[in-house]
Design an enzyme around this catalytic site. Structure first.
Site: not given
Length: 370
Positions: A104, A174
């Site tokens: 990321e 998540h």
């Protein structure tokens, strides 16, 4: 399992499946019922889309118009986990739509370089929960580039998309809603759509915006949200809230999925309490629409702010502080926040964590009786 997953992907990505769904209220999830916008944002032909299709359509239009635009992220080339970029590499080639390593920080750093070089960068972080390795790049590089360079570089034309929020089975890694972390950073713009029309319009607005933008997309809406979406390109204003339902007794403010919770709560309040609630979708976190919120609170005298993120230092705290400062003499009751709890996001206890319509209705009862 290996055979089941491709079948599921083909089904979810099939326009015929979506076209068979009604464009009104279409899906009940664990804690909300999706309510479609009644009107399209602009005039002209429309087609039925769910939210991932509307995003895909927006990305397609952006890539078609802007030859410098690049779309990239983990698994983006084959369509992404949620299918938002499906078929775009086939149409625009591997030089413009491509996979990145699972890094990321690298995705954000590359995106900043692309934008500073004058091209248009559209980056996907696969889940908002995993945006934290890129936090330094976003808040210390992208957001400050214009200031530190004396406007020689602006890091505009940088858009980062990230699925966020509860999905029913995401648990602690998540299901998070990290918008408040980034809202503390001057130089960024942050939006959260409530459905397909807003998703397409906000995406195209962010891509054209000359400051770096974050779009947090509630992942549970990707397929649950279905609307008639204009075929032509259009933009939704960044920094402008939407009044979805007018009322005189209490103001309900939310964003993303929580908007649909509040719409259902408003129905319950009318039926059970005779209370007319005004429901506002904040839409834009940074900047946020102080005028619309404060005008509503001055009218109703009562306000409830609801979001999925934990209560402590959630973005609702900023709204509450501003409302107290600007609307103090108009308030008939203390500002209420209905939020996630100050714990990691649970799995089997998700229904107890989320700010559902019953918790929001209890808050309405509290402010009405105060």
């Amino acid at each position: 399992m290996a055979n089941i997953i491709p079948t599921m992907i083909r089904k979810f990505a099939n326009p015929k499946v979506i076209s068979s769904l009604p464009a009104a209220t279409v899906a009940r999830r664990t804690h909300f019922t999706y309510v479609a916008d009644k009107e399209a944002p602009v005039d002209g032909p429309t087609t039925k889309m769910n939210m991932f299709q509307a995003i895909n359509n927006g990305l397609d239009l952006a890539l078609e118009v802007d030859q410098s635009a690049l779309l990239f992220g983990e698994d983006v080339a084959f369509g992404g986990v949620f299918r938002c970029s499906i078929n775009l590499q086939k149409k625009y080639g591997a030089d413009r739509v491509f996979n990145t390593p699972l890094c990321e920080q690298g995705i954000a750093g590359f995106a900043i370089g692309v934008a500073n070089a004058g091209a248009t960068a559209i980056a996907e972080i696969q889940f908002a929960d995993y945006i934290m390795p890129a936090f330094d790049q976003i808040v210390n590089e992208a957001a400050k580039m214009r200031y530190r360079s004396g406007n020689l570089f602006d890091c505009g034309s940088l858009t980062i998309r990230a699925p966020c929020g509860a999905v029913g089975h995401g648990a602690l890694y998540h299901s998070q809603s990290p918008e408040a972390y980034f809202a503390h950073t001057p130089g960024l713009k942050i939006v959260i759509p409530r459905g397909p029309n807003k998703a397409k319009g906000l995406l195209l607005a962010c891509i054209k915006e000359k400051d770096p933008c974050l779009i947090f997309e509630p992942k549970t809406l990707y397929r649950a949200a279905v609307e008639e979406v204009p075929v032509a390109p259009y933009e939704c204003q960044i920094g402008k809230a939407d009044i979805l339902r007018s009322g005189a007794d209490v103001t309900l403010v939310g964003w993303g999925t929580q908007v649909h919770v509040l719409l259902e709560t408003a129905d319950m309040a009318k039926k059970e309490l005779g209370v007319n609630a005004e429901v506002i979708d904040l839409v834009s976190i940074l900047p946020w629409d102080k005028e619309t919120i404060c005008n509503s609170v001055k009218k109703t005298g009562r306000v409830i702010i609801a979001h999925e993120a934990p209560k402590t230092s959630g973005f609702g705290a900023e709204l509450a502080a501003t409302i107290q400062e600007a609307c103090f003499l108009h308030l008939e009751a203390p500002v209420q926040r209905v939020t996630g709890w100050d714990t990691p996001f649970p799995h089997v206890y998700e229904p107890f964590y989320l700010p559902d319509k019953y918790r929001c209705l209890d808050a309405i009862k509290k402010v009405i009786k105060y």
